[in-house]
Design a protein around this motif. Structure first.
Motif, PDB file in Angstrom:
ATOM      1  N   HIS A 137       0.834  -0.876  -0.063  1.00 10.86           N
ATOM      2  CA  HIS A 137      -0.544   0.377  -0.010  1.00 10.86           C
ATOM      3  C   HIS A 137       0.522   1.192  -0.203  1.00 10.86           C
ATOM      4  CE1 HIS A 137      -3.737   2.356   0.584  1.00 10.86           C
ATOM      5  NE2 HIS A 137      -3.204   2.756   1.491  1.00 10.86           N
ATOM      6  N   GLU A 149      -8.845   0.901  -0.090  1.00 12.54           N
ATOM      7  CA  GLU A 149      -8.886   0.832   0.898  1.00 12.54           C
ATOM      8  C   GLU A 149      -8.471  -0.043   1.917  1.00 12.54           C
ATOM      9  OE1 GLU A 149     -13.423   0.879   1.071  1.00 12.54           O
ATOM     10  OE2 GLU A 149     -13.038   3.348  -0.755  1.00 12.54           O
ATOM     11  N   GLU A 151      -9.429  -0.359   5.633  1.00  8.10           N
ATOM     12  CA  GLU A 151      -9.589  -0.241   7.161  1.00  8.10           C
ATOM     13  C   GLU A 151      -9.944  -0.951   7.651  1.00  8.10           C
ATOM     14  OE1 GLU A 151     -13.121   2.809   8.520  1.00  8.10           O
ATOM     15  OE2 GLU A 151     -13.218   2.861   6.742  1.00  8.10           O
ATOM     16  N   LYS A 162      -2.887  -0.018  10.114  1.00  6.13           N
ATOM     17  CA  LYS A 162      -3.862   0.343   8.747  1.00  6.13           C
ATOM     18  C   LYS A 162      -4.838   0.916   8.842  1.00  6.13           C
ATOM     19  CE  LYS A 162      -3.376  -5.385   7.114  1.00  6.13           C
ATOM     20  NZ  LYS A 162      -4.292  -6.244   7.210  1.00  6.13           N
ATOM     21  N   ASN A 163      -5.366   1.848   9.846  1.00  2.49           N
ATOM     22  CA  ASN A 163      -6.434   2.293  10.087  1.00  2.49           C
ATOM     23  C   ASN A 163      -6.027   4.041  10.330  1.00  2.49           C
ATOM     24  OD1 ASN A 163      -9.042   1.380  10.790  1.00  2.49           O
ATOM     25  ND2 ASN A 163      -8.476   1.127  12.696  1.00  2.49           N
ATOM     26  N   TYR A 166      -5.172   3.830   6.117  1.00  6.59           N
ATOM     27  CA  TYR A 166      -6.557   4.610   5.449  1.00  6.59           C
ATOM     28  C   TYR A 166      -6.306   5.803   5.556  1.00  6.59           C
ATOM     29  CZ  TYR A 166     -10.835   4.827   4.279  1.00  6.59           C
ATOM     30  OH  TYR A 166     -12.120   4.694   3.853  1.00  6.59           O
ATOM     31  N   THR A 169      -4.309   8.218   4.002  1.00  7.57           N
ATOM     32  CA  THR A 169      -4.897   7.643   2.007  1.00  7.57           C
ATOM     33  C   THR A 169      -5.258   9.110   1.950  1.00  7.57           C
ATOM     34  OG1 THR A 169      -3.583   5.344   2.422  1.00  7.57           O
ATOM     35  CG2 THR A 169      -5.314   5.977   0.034  1.00  7.57           C
TER      36      THR A 169
END
Length: 404
Positions: A137, A149, A151, A162-163, A166, A169
């Motif tokens: 990513h 995505e 999330e 990861k959140n 996100y 992003t």
């Protein structure tokens, strides 16, 4: 070498402990079961021994029998003479039972450890997959690809990471789209500015060439010079207004919070537009209820209302009047500016506050940024502006300022 987190160590130890506890409980229950079975078998065997002893030695009393059964092995020869020994088929081999119990316990522990190993490998593979997903990513982000995505709703460190990634992003995607919009707007603005400057510059060049290359009377020459002066004035107005708009676009304008008396404000506006109104024999009629106050930046408000009334003057005939009305409620202060000019067509009405937009009936010298600047100033002072118009009847600008 990658550092293992405390949570991972604790989780792995808890899994090991849990499986070992389960294995221990299983062995305990299994041993208890085997012990019960063994006890039953021994009791049956002892009962058989007693019966056989009584049959062969009917005169033996209970005390002698109990001593014989509780002996420490000194009377084993006597038992063997009776046909009862360690290899007698009536006795279940204790060694075999011990071996079977040991084998089952060993297999249980082995299976437990295999389960732990597989669970650890599964956790490692899952974590490694998540890390690779995050790495891929980030690589896509470096390529300015913001469509992924990832999330998640977990509470682990990787889920939190990861959140957060996100969120970054989404933020980068919004900034990229905004930058693209701003770039397109800047390109359009440069094109519009170039066009707006090109027209008066071309006119000035033609007029100067005409004055220089031809012999003309003084009246014509004076008229040409007057036209050049008007074109320079338009260019000056354009440059000054664009600089003001650029300051708003850059976010460097700070609005003052002043108490503004509307009577004083519109006297200043009337003074600024005095020459224009006098040339067209127009009159600015201000409502007598102009003792109302509002909170805002005085100088910028003068700029905004001057642009609005200037627009009304340009689209009104000579001798027409421009009216200013006031209305106050507990929630807002309303100002209406009304002209009785040519009006604005319905197809042009929704675009009149757009930068560089000129309606179909705009004058030749119109630039199309005065109303745009007025709208920005009013909104920066917690206001809202709308426009209603009917062709051949006139136009009404309505400005509302919310009370705080």
């Amino acid at each position: 070498m990658k550092k293992v987190g405390k949570k991972e160590i604790v989780s792995l130890l808890l899994v090991h402990l849990f499986i070992l506890v389960l294995a221990s409980l299983f062995l305990s229950f299994y041993n208890a079961k085997i012990y019960r079975e063994f006890t039953i078998d021994v009791n049956h065997w002892v009962g058989g021994v007693i019966e056989e002893i009584k049959e062969k030695y009917p005169n033996i009393n209970e005390e002698e029998l109990i001593n014989l059964l509780n002996s420490d092995g000194k009377n084993s020869e006597l038992l063997e003479k009776m046909g009862i020994g360690e290899n007698n088929i009536a006795i279940l081999s204790l060694e075999k039972r011990k071996s079977r119990t040991f084998l089952i316990g060993f297999i249980t522990i082995l299976l437990s450890e295999v389960l732990v190993i597989f669970y650890s490998l599964y956790c490692y593979a899952k974590k490694n997959q998540s890390i690779n997903h995050i790495i891929n990513h980030v690589k896509e982000l470096n390529k300015k690809n913001y469509i992924l995505e990832i999330e998640e709703n977990g509470e682990s460190e990787l889920s939190i990471l990861k959140n957060e990634l996100y969120k970054i992003t989404v933020m980068l995607k919004e900034e990229s789209e905004q930058a693209k919009e701003e770039k397109d707007a800047l390109r359009k603005s440069v094109e519009d500015i170039s066009h707006q400057l090109k027209t008066p510059l071309t006119s000035i060049r033609i007029l100067l060439d005409s004055i220089e290359d031809t012999e003309m009377d003084k009246d014509t020459q004076k008229e040409f010079i007057h036209d050049i002066s008007n074109q320079i004035e338009n260019m000056n107005f354009l440059t000054v207004t664009l600089l003001k708009l650029a300051r708003f676009d850059a976010g460097v304008v700070t609005m003052k919070k002043e108490t503004i008396l509307l009577s004083k404000l519109f006297k200043e506006v009337e003074k600024n537009l005095g020459v224009l109104l006098e040339l067209k024999n127009q009159k600015l009629v201000i409502d007598s209820k102009c003792n109302i106050e509002l909170i805002g930046d005085y100088n910028w408000q003068v700029e905004a209302f001057s642009n609005i009334i200037k627009n009304c003057s340009e689209h009104s005939k000579e001798g027409e009047k421009i009216e200013v009305h006031f209305h106050e409620t507990p929630f807002y202060t309303k100002i209406q500016i009304v002209d009785h000019g040519e009006g604005i067509s319905s197809k042009d009405l929704k675009y009149i506050f757009n930068r560089f937009y000129k309606s179909s009936n705009a004058s030749r010298d119109s630039i199309g940024i005065g109303l745009s600047l007025a709208k920005i100033i009013i909104e920066e002072n917690n206001g809202y502006i709308t426009c209603k118009s009917e062709e051949g009847v006139g136009t009404t600008f309505e400005i509302k300022y919310a009370k705080r």
